[in-house]
Design an enzyme around this catalytic site. Structure first.
Site, mmCIF file in Angstrom:
data_model
loop_
_atom_site.group_PDB
_atom_site.id
_atom_site.type_symbol
_atom_site.label_atom_id
_atom_site.label_comp_id
_atom_site.label_asym_id
_atom_site.label_seq_id
_atom_site.Cartn_x
_atom_site.Cartn_y
_atom_site.Cartn_z
ATOM 1 C CE LYS A 18 26.777 -3.206 -5.594
ATOM 2 N NZ LYS A 18 26.936 -2.244 -6.403
ATOM 3 N NE ARG A 50 7.114 0.750 5.044
ATOM 4 C CZ ARG A 50 5.874 0.244 4.907
ATOM 5 N NH1 ARG A 50 5.702 -1.014 4.585
ATOM 6 N NH2 ARG A 50 4.722 0.721 4.996
ATOM 7 N NE ARG A 98 -1.716 -2.557 2.507
ATOM 8 C CZ ARG A 98 -1.717 -3.771 2.273
ATOM 9 N NH1 ARG A 98 -2.712 -4.137 1.720
ATOM 10 N NH2 ARG A 98 -0.751 -4.542 2.446
ATOM 11 C CB THR A 99 3.428 2.608 2.420
ATOM 12 O OG1 THR A 99 2.501 2.040 3.465
ATOM 13 C CG2 THR A 99 3.995 4.118 2.765
ATOM 14 C CG HIS A 103 3.291 3.955 8.554
ATOM 15 N ND1 HIS A 103 3.184 4.815 7.717
ATOM 16 C CD2 HIS A 103 2.850 2.726 8.093
ATOM 17 C CE1 HIS A 103 3.183 3.980 6.625
ATOM 18 N NE2 HIS A 103 2.756 2.958 6.672
HETATM 19 N N1 CP Z 1 -0.511 -0.066 5.912
HETATM 20 C C1 CP Z 1 0.846 -0.293 5.457
HETATM 21 O O1 CP Z 1 1.836 0.275 5.599
HETATM 22 O O2 CP Z 1 0.903 -1.229 4.457
HETATM 23 P P1 CP Z 1 2.069 -1.583 3.481
HETATM 24 O O3 CP Z 1 2.941 -2.386 4.445
HETATM 25 O O4 CP Z 1 1.525 -2.804 2.444
HETATM 26 O O5 CP Z 1 2.758 -0.663 2.960
#
Ligand code: CP
Length: 309
Positions: free
Chosen positions: A87, A108, A58-59, A136
């Site tokens: 590396k 991320r 999603r993100t 998040h």
């Molecule tokens: N909600 C969320 O962060 O989903 P993903 O891990 O798929 O990005």
């Protein structure tokens, strides 16, 4: 000029109420344009770099969709094994390199605090898409956007946060935002997966009404929103412990039948087994609408931090 131009989006508790309102209003404006079939070119000639050192559906995809919807372009590291991190390149060196290619970075990373470290290395805006068990913030923004759309208000609600509250970064970020609007929070988790005490203390210092409840059904009878999270298998050193806790809370139709009328069910997804499939047909099952709301919210964030709103 946007009050967010040039800023990093690292933690929900660092956002001011004015910034929060601007993000939500900008998202609603963009969503309205898209719904009416219009097109947007705010990010023309700009490049977004999405650097994902942990899995995501999603993100990453909603950030990339957001950039495309705004007429911008995307470069990506979707699999850290294909980047020079494999590396041994440091995060700071990777960031300084990508700064030469892109205008804004979404990252991320499995390490808590990594987004702050990344932001310190560069002068372009950095957006935290999840830093280990930390925060998040963009998920929390789409969560409050969803609650406002689904319930018509962000104030005076009772919200149950359930599941892995220790490791779940989405609930860390969301609790800070919900607490600002006079919402009551009910924290539901196994003892070993409780919300970190420093977060509960911070929420209470801000005057939030926070209670702890072990029985999800009891919490749901009082709640306008139940926000369910996955037990985070990847954060467990002891997989036997994970298997013991997995399935601790499962929302099914019998629980919803006893819940407060009008309750909505949210989940940041991915779901494993925390919400029975039968619940998907229920009018209050908001989790796929919630995931879709990631696009306008992330459009707003990209446009605001680059001054292209
Ligand atoms: N909600 C969320 O962060 O989903 P993903 O891990 O798929 O990005």
């Amino acid at each position: 000029m946007s009050i967010l131009k040039g800023k990093d989006i690292l933690r929900s508790d660092l956002l001011t109420n004015e910034e929060l309102e601007l993000i939500v209003c900008t998202a609603a404006r963009f969503e309205s344009v898209l719904r009416s079939g219009g097109s947007l070119h705010n990010m023309a000639n700009l490049i977004l770099a999405t650097l994902f050192f942990e899995p995501s559906t999603r993100t990453r995809l909603s950030f990339e969709t957001a950039m495309h919807r705004l007429g911008g372009q995307v470069i990506t590291v979707a699999d850290p094994k294909t980047s020079s991190a494999a590396k041994g390149e440091s995060l700071a060196d990777s960031m300084r390199t990508v700064e030469g290619y892109a205008d804004v970075i979404v990252i991320r990373h499995p390490q808590k605090g990594s987004a702050e470290e990344a932001a310190q290395a560069v002068s372009i805006p950095v957006i935290n898409a999840g830093d280990g068990t930390g925060q998040h913030p963009t998920q929390a923004l789409l969560d409050v956007y969803t609650i406002q759309k689904e319930k018509g208000s962000l104030e005076g609600l009772t919200v149950a946060l359930a599941g892995d509250l220790k490791n779940g970064r989405t609930v860390h970020s969301l609790s800070y935002l919900l607490a600002r609007f006079g919402n009551r929070l009910i924290l539901v988790s196994p003892r070993s997966l409780e919300m970190p005490p420093e977060i509960v203390d911070a929420l209470r210092r801000e005057g939030a009404d926070v209670t702890v409840e072990s029985d999800l059904a009891v919490a749901m009878r009082q709640s306008d929103v139940v926000y369910v999270t996955r037990i985070q298998r990847e954060r467990f050193e002891d997989q036997d412990e994970y298997r013991r806790l997995k399935g601790a809370y499962v929302v099914d139709m019998s629980m919803i039948g006893q819940a407060k009328t009008g309750i909505i069910i949210m989940h940041p997804l991915p779901r494993v087994d925390e919400i029975a499939i039968e619940v998907d047909q229920h009018a209050g099952a908001a989790y796929f609408r919630q995931a879709a709301n990631g696009v306008p919210i992330r459009m707003a964030l990209l446009a605001l931090v680059t001054g292209r709103e």
